[in-house]
Motif scaffolding. Structure first.
Motif, PDB file in Angstrom:
ATOM      1  N   TYR A 142      -7.090   3.104  -5.276  1.00 10.23           N
ATOM      2  CA  TYR A 142      -7.195   2.437  -6.536  1.00 10.23           C
ATOM      3  C   TYR A 142      -8.690   1.563  -6.270  1.00 10.23           C
ATOM      4  O   TYR A 142      -9.222   1.229  -6.077  1.00 10.23           O
ATOM      5  CB  TYR A 142      -6.240   1.451  -7.273  1.00 10.23           C
ATOM      6  N   PHE A 143      -9.522   2.394  -7.359  1.00 12.18           N
ATOM      7  CA  PHE A 143     -10.573   1.596  -7.098  1.00 12.18           C
ATOM      8  C   PHE A 143     -11.396   0.747  -7.917  1.00 12.18           C
ATOM      9  O   PHE A 143     -10.163  -0.030  -8.656  1.00 12.18           O
ATOM     10  CB  PHE A 143     -11.899   2.415  -7.968  1.00 12.18           C
ATOM     11  N   PRO A 144     -11.781  -0.905  -7.354  1.00  9.13           N
ATOM     12  CA  PRO A 144     -11.750  -1.905  -7.751  1.00  9.13           C
ATOM     13  C   PRO A 144     -11.801  -2.626  -9.202  1.00  9.13           C
ATOM     14  O   PRO A 144     -10.903  -3.256 -10.211  1.00  9.13           O
ATOM     15  CB  PRO A 144     -12.846  -2.833  -6.994  1.00  9.13           C
ATOM     16  N   ALA A 145     -12.849  -1.412  -9.763  1.00 14.62           N
ATOM     17  CA  ALA A 145     -12.966  -1.859 -11.380  1.00 14.62           C
ATOM     18  C   ALA A 145     -11.465  -1.698 -11.725  1.00 14.62           C
ATOM     19  O   ALA A 145     -11.359  -1.608 -13.073  1.00 14.62           O
ATOM     20  CB  ALA A 145     -14.202  -0.785 -11.312  1.00 14.62           C
ATOM     21  N   ASP A 146     -11.089  -0.223 -11.376  1.00 14.50           N
ATOM     22  CA  ASP A 146      -9.659  -0.016 -12.147  1.00 14.50           C
ATOM     23  C   ASP A 146      -8.666  -0.666 -12.054  1.00 14.50           C
ATOM     24  O   ASP A 146      -7.706  -1.441 -12.738  1.00 14.50           O
ATOM     25  CB  ASP A 146      -9.211   1.754 -11.904  1.00 14.50           C
ATOM     26  N   ILE A 147      -8.435  -1.626 -10.798  1.00 13.04           N
ATOM     27  CA  ILE A 147      -7.858  -2.350 -10.970  1.00 13.04           C
ATOM     28  C   ILE A 147      -7.744  -3.953 -11.672  1.00 13.04           C
ATOM     29  O   ILE A 147      -7.717  -4.206 -12.586  1.00 13.04           O
ATOM     30  CB  ILE A 147      -7.570  -3.289  -9.054  1.00 13.04           C
ATOM     31  N   ALA A 148      -9.340  -4.062 -12.476  1.00 12.56           N
ATOM     32  CA  ALA A 148      -9.744  -5.907 -12.177  1.00 12.56           C
ATOM     33  C   ALA A 148      -9.535  -4.809 -14.175  1.00 12.56           C
ATOM     34  O   ALA A 148      -9.467  -5.544 -15.073  1.00 12.56           O
ATOM     35  CB  ALA A 148     -11.116  -5.517 -12.807  1.00 12.56           C
ATOM     36  N   ALA A 149      -9.950  -3.834 -14.535  1.00 11.45           N
ATOM     37  CA  ALA A 149      -9.508  -3.216 -15.785  1.00 11.45           C
ATOM     38  C   ALA A 149      -7.920  -3.203 -16.269  1.00 11.45           C
ATOM     39  O   ALA A 149      -8.014  -3.412 -17.671  1.00 11.45           O
ATOM     40  CB  ALA A 149     -10.519  -1.869 -16.580  1.00 11.45           C
ATOM     41  N   ALA A 150      -7.127  -2.928 -15.463  1.00  7.67           N
ATOM     42  CA  ALA A 150      -6.074  -2.728 -15.440  1.00  7.67           C
ATOM     43  C   ALA A 150      -5.548  -4.288 -16.215  1.00  7.67           C
ATOM     44  O   ALA A 150      -4.189  -4.425 -16.297  1.00  7.67           O
ATOM     45  CB  ALA A 150      -4.986  -2.046 -14.413  1.00  7.67           C
ATOM     46  N   SER A 151      -6.260  -5.310 -15.241  1.00  7.60           N
ATOM     47  CA  SER A 151      -5.689  -7.501 -15.369  1.00  7.60           C
ATOM     48  C   SER A 151      -5.498  -7.483 -16.711  1.00  7.60           C
ATOM     49  O   SER A 151      -4.586  -8.061 -16.315  1.00  7.60           O
ATOM     50  CB  SER A 151      -6.167  -7.402 -14.477  1.00  7.60           C
ATOM     51  N   ASP A 152      -6.123  -6.733 -17.592  1.00  5.67           N
ATOM     52  CA  ASP A 152      -6.232  -7.602 -19.237  1.00  5.67           C
ATOM     53  C   ASP A 152      -6.056  -6.245 -19.907  1.00  5.67           C
ATOM     54  O   ASP A 152      -7.507  -5.537 -19.569  1.00  5.67           O
ATOM     55  CB  ASP A 152      -7.259  -8.646 -19.155  1.00  5.67           C
ATOM     56  N   GLU A 153      -5.831  -6.863 -21.233  1.00  6.69           N
ATOM     57  CA  GLU A 153      -5.785  -6.153 -22.229  1.00  6.69           C
ATOM     58  C   GLU A 153      -7.168  -6.216 -22.748  1.00  6.69           C
ATOM     59  O   GLU A 153      -7.389  -5.180 -23.734  1.00  6.69           O
ATOM     60  CB  GLU A 153      -4.293  -6.166 -23.703  1.00  6.69           C
ATOM     61  N   ALA A 154      -7.786  -6.851 -22.664  1.00 10.51           N
ATOM     62  CA  ALA A 154      -9.172  -7.026 -23.252  1.00 10.51           C
ATOM     63  C   ALA A 154     -10.474  -5.969 -22.340  1.00 10.51           C
ATOM     64  O   ALA A 154     -11.015  -5.466 -23.080  1.00 10.51           O
ATOM     65  CB  ALA A 154      -9.834  -8.437 -22.737  1.00 10.51           C
ATOM     66  N   PHE A 155      -9.886  -5.105 -21.250  1.00 13.64           N
ATOM     67  CA  PHE A 155     -10.892  -4.303 -20.614  1.00 13.64           C
ATOM     68  C   PHE A 155      -9.788  -3.013 -20.963  1.00 13.64           C
ATOM     69  O   PHE A 155     -10.263  -2.236 -20.464  1.00 13.64           O
ATOM     70  CB  PHE A 155     -10.881  -4.296 -19.716  1.00 13.64           C
ATOM     71  N   HIS A 156      -9.377  -3.278 -21.788  1.00 11.29           N
ATOM     72  CA  HIS A 156      -8.859  -1.483 -22.039  1.00 11.29           C
ATOM     73  C   HIS A 156      -8.460  -0.768 -23.413  1.00 11.29           C
ATOM     74  O   HIS A 156      -9.872  -1.022 -23.802  1.00 11.29           O
ATOM     75  CB  HIS A 156      -6.881  -1.749 -22.015  1.00 11.29           C
TER      76      HIS A 156
END
Length: 231
Positions: A142-156
């Protein structure tokens, strides 16, 4: 070190995921597209991938951090308060303690840096054959940017594309008519430029056969476009 586990993996969620509306907000992990499956209302949100792909993902939201659980592992995403008072991730900590810094970049994107401050690029992926991919075995799953994006709906991201959806529907209807209706097959035959200068041309049985073959293949292509870019 971030620990924890996710038990009781349940892939029997096809009906609930199938009922999701087109263009719902989604994120991607390990080439799987994730939809919101259950929101407890207490900071715990579960996501599932369509068609039983990937592991369920559970996000636990806290004041300035998120814990993402998937595949029996937990990832910590630490954040800070942004300029407009919104939570913004800035660090992703892996189960083994490895930490990456993530910085917002562009619209809903991130730049990733390792502990030495070096820029980290997504792992290279090679496409081999139809639908087959080979990635560097030493890279992070899992690439760190993908983990960060998954962490909050604002980045979906919005699911699907209106343009591809309309294209897929139009192609399917066109090819279905070409497969099913002889009148439509004759219409295509008579508007063909090669037949405009011929007196009273008539299609052959082979032409009708090829219309059915082409129509069937065209419907398969339109479904591929729909599932790949619109669903």
């Amino acid at each position: 070190m971030v620990g924890g586990s996710l038990g009781g993996l349940d892939y029997g969620c096809g009906r609930r995921l199938g009922a999701k509306l087109l263009f719902e907000e989604v994120f991607y992990l390990d080439d799987a597209k994730y939809f919101k499956y259950e929101d407890s209302g207490s900071g715990r949100i579960e996501y599932r991938a369509a068609f039983g792909r990937g592991n369920p993902v559970v996000v636990h939201a806290r004041a300035l951090e998120r814990v993402i659980e998937t595949g029996g592992e937990s990832y910590l995403v630490r954040g800070t308060e942004g300029l407009e008072g919104e939570w913004v991730p800035y660090a992703v900590v892996y189960p083994d303690g490895t930490e990456f810094r993530v910085e917002p970049f562009g619209q809903d994107g991130f730049q990733v840096f390792d502990q030495a401050g070096e820029w980290v690029l997504p792992p290279a992926v090679m496409h081999v054959g139809l639908g087959k991919k080979i990635r560097d075995p030493d890279s992070l799953r899992y690439f760190p940017a993908d983990i960060a994006a998954a962490s909050d709906e604002a980045f979906h991201q919005p699911n699907g594309s209106v343009g591809f959806f309309l294209l897929a529907v139009a192609l399917f209807i066109f090819n279905w008519c070409g497969f099913r209706y002889e009148a439509f097959q004759r219409f295509l035959f008579h508007i063909s430029p090669s037949n405009l200068m011929v007196s009273d041309p008539e299609p052959s049985d082979f032409y009708f056969f090829m219309c059915k073959v082409g129509g069937a293949l065209g419907m398969v292509v339109s479904l591929g476009i729909f599932f790949a870019h619109a669903l």
